[in-house]
Scaffold this active site. Structure first.
Site: not given
Length: 1255
Positions: A49, A110, A113, A145, A147, A411, A715, A1026, A1206
């Protein structure tokens, strides 16, 4: 100032009255229609955003720009502010250089973002037109992100830095690589980069939109303003006098970030009065005087840090800048005030504040406005201890600039020093007495004993520091004191910042379209904010859903009381199981060709997990719907629950039958008897959240005659169509499901997406109004399933060399409360458990376990990553037993082309051996391993490790899911419309299909389009997933082109290739210009059995990693990935898939945890901030990918390409895990800990510390 005046993208806006609870994000999206500002978490964590706020600095006489989270910024905050959204940066007609470089540089998949990254980079360039690499890294460190793996984003943005130079791409002019990385003759014939930014137009800051003159000339009223919302009245004074007069009886806020955020989550009706310091002149002043620096309490954290770092002595100021640069989010630091940060921390006993410890160590004096209206100066410690924040208001903080000491700050977060702070430590030395503070929650604790010891300068030993400080011994204090000792000794620590070095090798094609690294056709739409996702689609008179979720893991539902919710104006109703006209378990219908799924849409008299949907509230806006949903009271009768995975296993609580694959137990036991050694082990693998940036989203629009148009981020459009039809008790032909694109899917938007669509459909029919179902991130995390966690045992028999002769696996998969995909994932894990290995007699027993937790589902890899990690443990165990390197044992046990899998299928068209050998040589694996051994011999705390892993993934899959459907329409103007059954979710499927169609028709790619995936054009399409969809849909596209051209080509030939003329002539001759075809893999044509894979996508990767055993943090040093994807349809897309999969696999085995509270059943990572995915700072600093491009693609029928998506995740999670275990094993061996550690995942920082404990 009756209201607020601001400017958005060059247009002045006046708002007479603003609800103090309204955020900037909701305003620009819903009031102005600027939907490029995305909502990914609504917590200020993901950065989707991000917008830019510009303000005029009168002192500097220039505009200053800052990136902020629009989901957190209240609209009242932007008075006299220039608000810039992604639409104001550029458009497709006039694209901004940032957008252009990201779009053409393949820096989005995609696209959800992407606008956020653009805005973070845009703010940086407006302030620093020639940014350094470190500034770029800092600017995007809080943008997530899922992707891309971040590499192409970094590459595109680094091109704006003078420091980026440029990469030679390897082996240029015979001089080797400019980054001293080995290049060889093996790289000849490959292109080394997907593109070069040297040819892009140079960034010209003078072409930017100017700061609006109207904001500078605006004559603001000197009177204070009052804004009235539904529940909050906000006073906005302009000066201290007005503030004093109006403060009584009001809650004082500065930025309003925390107060508004917490209030928005309070569902009840109330009346509160707030007063803000935001526009009070005295609270915003910064005064640099001869002996001090005074900073007003309304100043942002970033400006506070910048002021101190530039005005205090260098050895103090530089450390402040570095410390705040590790603040978890620059967007929040650009908006939240330093005073708000310390007051919030002071009120809490557990919050650890970086700002609060800074004020303490710097001995800041606070000017506080008391209840009586007097100004008094107090010390920081007194302000907190006496709780002066309850009655007083901070006006400013004063810092001495005469301090010539040195500052040390540290930190520590859960996953890194850039994570949310869990512990901090700060010391100011040099001006005696020193000041030492440790942050453990609330007011930092002063370590006076350590101060005295430091000033004595006796020693810098760790034991002496512990004795003097009286700190509890743990990894936090040990890290702090060890690093502080190094600081005192002037020892430097390698910060490991700077540029990522990246290379992408692929073989160029001679094709005109297929095989070229063409940017995705919708990149420019996404990067400019034009691309619409489901929640961006406008609908008239729509309602929004708020979800009523179970708060018990297992209980009977006795009563649901929604009366309080219905009292809120704008609430349209409550809906639950009694409102479903059809089947409440539509996944059990006979038309469901997947595994039967007993998931209910709404809970029916019983809940079986925290987060299960009981019902929904429909209201006129989403904030109201969510508020109202929290007012619904549910009465339960608690039942015994099985939240704990081990308890459920012990209770033999199963979701389906136990599955057995391979040999019988007798045969396996006989092989054990003949083996030289038999080894046993246990493996524990955690789950993983999909973390798609676009949460589950549906919009259902009712039509006439029971018709429904379902816009769904799914999907599987056909699957969703069937589920909605079954739930609504209507034929499927009355349901049209449309999906233009998904903001990420990864397997999580098949079943889950369909249930949300069903809920929307129920309400849409009841109210006859469009219905949005858009999950908040916390609801998405609570409701939806994850990757299956696995507990496994193995027993393996080996010969004296380490070759496997037999193995027996037993695996229990945590399925959650309903079936979903659990039986399918168990099956896939079982039948493919041999992976890349030949294992002799093999048996697999799989148990899909029912627990009272999220119903787990499909996630990228679908059982394969789990079996990969199990086998990594097996190979490490064997290697240890036979005293060989793990890689040697792996290679010894490889199954290669021509061998048979344990289920009987022959291995066809497989380049595993070639990929492994190439990667071994290309990465200089053995040489680097020797160097690592040398490093580890002298390094006690920081360890390095290196490992290789590989993957085999047979494609396309057998059975009904292994086909595709496409439709081709040619219009009379010659333009071509293509439709396919697969959905675009960032994997580049649509782009690949356009290139296939373009190549087949010999038409320019811009003359072809894919509008969306819709069941009124393509029905009965298998779900997208797949890794096979370029095959199945590509075959269908080719079949369409072949059919069309069978009658069209003679006309084209007659007209000498003139396309448009030929189309008109074909139409006049009644030649069909549209068709629908199936794509089916011709196994018999290639001599492949129906259950065998025509080809295998294979690969190997080498990962070098570094682990700090004190903190448990890890750093990926170098990654080399080699994959055989045949002749890639689009190398840019395939390399993007490989890099993205690597980072997702890295997250799976390192930072991403899924745990449940065993008592309450609640997911412990139930917010965006609690679930940690990899960030841009986690990207390997040396990242090389090579598409091998050898001729092992005979079974690949779409231009000899192989599937991707994959496979790289499997080898990445395996290599990363084993590389970290290399580090852990080395530490344990060096410290005399000899017990073998099998696969445990994730190897989070706390787990690594536990494994490296000497106890």
């Amino acid at each position: 100032m009756p209201g607020i005046f601001f400017n958005v993208n060059g247009k002045d806006v006046n708002e007479d009255n603003v609800d103090p609870e309204l955020t900037l994000a909701y305003y620009v999206r819903n009031k102005l229609g600027l939907r490029g500002t995305k909502l990914g978490c609504e917590e200020g964590v993901c950065g989707s955003c991000t917008v830019v706020l510009g303000t005029w600095d009168d002192g500097e006489n220039k505009a200053v720009y800052r990136a902020v989270n629009a989901c957190l910024v209240p609209l009242f905050h932007v008075h006299r502010t220039f608000v810039i959204t992604v639409e104001g940066v550029g458009s497709r007609e006039k694209i901004h250089p940032i957008q252009d470089r990201m779009a053409r540089g393949h820096a989005l998949q995609c696209g959800f973002c992407s606008p956020g990254f653009v805005m973070s980079a845009y703010a940086l360039l407006r302030n620093h037109p020639d940014p350094s690499i470190d500034q770029i890294n800092a600017a995007i460190r809080a943008n997530l992100c899922r992707c891309t793996g971040y590499r192409p984003i970094l590459e595109a943005l680094y091109s704006f830095s003078p420091e980026s130079g440029g990469c030679c791409g390897g082996n240029k002019n015979g001089g080797g690589c400019c980054k001293d990385k080995s290049s060889s003759d093996e790289d000849e014939g490959y292109d080394e980069k997907l593109l070069s930014f040297n040819d892009f137009p140079k960034y010209d800051p003078t072409q930017e939109i100017i700061f609006p003159p109207s904001l500078r000339t605006y004559a603001d009223s000197e009177d204070q303003a009052i804004l009235n919302g539904n529940r909050v009245e906000l006073t906005l004074p302009k000066n201290l006098t007005q503030f004093k007069q109006s403060r009584e009886g009001k809650n004082v806020i500065s930025s309003g970030l925390i107060t508004r955020f917490l209030t928005s989550r309070n569902p009840k009706e109330f009346a509160q009065k707030w007063i803000t310091t935001r526009y009070v002149k005295e609270f915003n002043e910064v005064r640099v005087e001869a002996d001090s620096v005074k900073i007003g309490s309304a100043v942002t954290i970033q400006k506070f840090a910048d002021t101190l770092s530039s005005n205090l002595p260098e050895e103090v100021g530089c450390e402040i800048a570095k410390f705040i640069q590790n603040f978890s989010s620059p967007q929040i630091a650009n908006f939240a005030t330093w005073s708000g940060a310390i007051v919030s921390a002071a009120k809490s006993s557990i919050s650890v504040s970086d700002v609060l410890i800074l004020l303490n160590v710097l001995d800041a004096k606070l000017s506080v406005l008391t209840e009586s209206g007097e100004l008094t100066e107090v010390e920081m410690e007194k302000f907190v201890e006496q709780k002066l924040f309850e009655t007083g208001t901070i006006v400013y903080a004063k810092f001495s600039n005469a301090n010539n000491g040195k500052l040390f700050c540290l930190k520590l977060g859960e996953t890194s020093e850039q994570d949310s702070t869990n512990f901090n430590f700060a010391v100011l030395v040099g001006n005696k007495p020193s000041r030492v503070f440790v942050g453990l929650g609330g007011q930092p604790r002063r370590l006076t004993g350590l101060e005295t010891f430091i000033d004595s300068e006796k020693s810098y030993g760790l034991e002496d520091f512990y004795k003097a400080s009286n700190l509890e011994r743990n990894h936090h204090s040990s890290t702090a004191l060890t690093r502080f000792a190094s600081f005192l000794k002037n020892e430097t620590i390698d910060e490991q910042q700077g540029k990522v070095n990246y290379l992408q090798y692929f073989k160029p094609t001679t094709n005109e379209f297929a095989g070229r690294p063409i940017a995705n056709y919708f990149n420019e739409r996404s990067i400019t904010g034009e691309a619409l996702y489901v929640n961006d689609i406008p609908a008239h008179n729509a309602v929004h859903l708020g979800f009523v979720l179970s708060t018990f893991p297992n209980a009977e539902v006795l009563n649901v009381d929604f009366s309080e919710a219905l009292k809120l104006e704008g609430v349209a109703g409550y809906f639950g199981v009694s409102d479903v006209p059809g089947n409440n378990t539509p996944g059990l219908q006979i038309a469901n060709m997947n595994f039967p799924d007993d998931t209910t849409i709404f809970a029916d008299k019983k809940v079986e997990a925290v987060g299960q949907v009981i019902g929904v509230i429909a209201a006129n806006d989403v904030s109201l719907a969510r508020r109202a949903a929290k007012l619904v009271k549910v009465e339960y009768k608690e039942l015994k629950s099985l939240v704990d995975f081990k308890e459920a296993r012990d209770a033999e609580s199963y979701l389906g039958d136990v599955q057995h694959y391979g040999k019988d137990e007798k045969s396996v036991n006989e092989s054990f008897e003949k083996s030289s050694k038999v080894l046993e082990g246990e493996v524990s693998i955690g789950g993983q959240e999909h973390y798609y940036l676009e949460t589950q989203s549906s919009l259902v629009v009712p039509g006439e005659g029971d018709e429904l148009v379902v816009h769904c981020s799914t999907q599987g459009t056909s699957f969703t169509q069937l589920m909605v039809a079954e739930a609504m008790k209507i034929p499927a032909h009355k349901v049209i499901v449309k999906t233009k694109r998904l903001g990420g899917g990864f397997g999580g938007k098949v079943n889950n997406a369909s249930w949300i669509a069903c809920m929307c459909a129920v309400v849409a029919r009841k109210l006859n109004r469009p219905v949005y179902g858009f999950l908040s991130r916390s609801d998405d995390l609570a409701i939806t399933g994850k990757r299956h966690g696995v507990y496994a045992k193995y027993k393996v028999g080996i010969d004296s060399d380490g070759k496997i002769e037999g193995i027996h696996y037993e695996a229990w998969l945590n399925g959650g409360w309903s079936k979903d995909h659990s039986e399918g994932v168990t099956m896939v894990m079982g039948i493919l458990v041999d992976g890349v290995y030949k294992m002799g007699n093999l048996r697999f027993d799989g148990y899909p376990v029912k627990t009272n937790s999220n119903s787990n589902t499909a996630l990228r890899g679908y059982g394969n990553p789990q079996s990969t990690l199990v086998n990594e443990g097996v190979m490490r165990r064997i290697a240890r037993e036979v005293n060989k390197d793990v890689e040697e044992v792996k290679k010894l046990n490889f199954a290669l082309q021509g061998d048979h899998r344990f289920m009987g299928g022959k291995i066809h068209n497989d380049a595993l051996g070639e990929c492994w050998e190439y990667c071994t040589n290309w990465s200089e694996f053995e040489k680097r391993k020797r160097k690592i051994a040398e490093f580890n011999r002298t390094s006690e705390i920081v360890k390095r490790g290196i490992a290789m892993s590989s993957v085999r993934f047979g494609l396309p899959h057998p059975g009904p899911a292994g086909h595709g459907i496409a439709s081709l329409l040619i219009n009379l103007d010659g333009s071509v419309q293509l439709s396919i059954g697969g959905t675009e979710m960032g994997q580049g499927l649509n782009q690949k299909m356009l290139q296939v169609c373009s190549e087949a028709l010999k038409r320019p790619i811009e003359s072809i389009t894919i509008v969306d995936t819709s069941t009124d054009k393509i029905t009965n399409a298998p779900e997208t997933g797949g890794s096979q969809n370029a095959d199945t849909n590509g075959l269908a596209v080719l079949a369409c082109c072949e059919k069309i051209l069978s009658r069209l080509q003679p006309i084209i030939d007659k007209n000498e290739g003139e396309w448009e003329k030929s189309i008109r002539e074909a139409y006049a001759s009644y030649v069909p210009l549209q068709c629908t075809e199936y794509g089916v893999v011709e196994r018999t044509k290639f001599g492949v059995h129906e259950t065998e894979s025509p080809y295998n996508t294979t690969g190997a990767c080498a990962v070098e990693i570094e682990v700090d055993t004190l903190t448990g943090y890890n750093r990926v040093i170098c990654v080399d990935m080699v994959m055989d994807v045949g002749e890639s349809l689009n190398p840019a897309i395939d390399i993007g898939q490989i890099e993205g999969a690597f980072m997702q696999g890295y997250g799976l085995v390192t930072c991403e945890k899924i745990t449940f509270n065993k008592t309450t059943g609640q997911l412990e990572q139930n917010t965006a901030g609690k679930y940690k995915i990899p960030r841009a700072s986690d990207v390997p600093k040396d990242f090389r990918v090579k598409l091998l491009g050898i001729n092992k693609a005979n079974g690949a029928q779409v231009y000899s390409s192989k599937g991707i998506g994959e496979p790289p995740l499997m080898m990445s999670c395996g290599a990363v895990h084993s590389a970290i275990m290399y580090c852990v094993d080395d530490y344990r061996k060096q410290n005399g800990i000899n017990e073998f550690v099998d696969t445990i995942s994730p190897l989070s920082s706390d787990k690594i510390r536990e494994l490296c404990s000497n106890k």
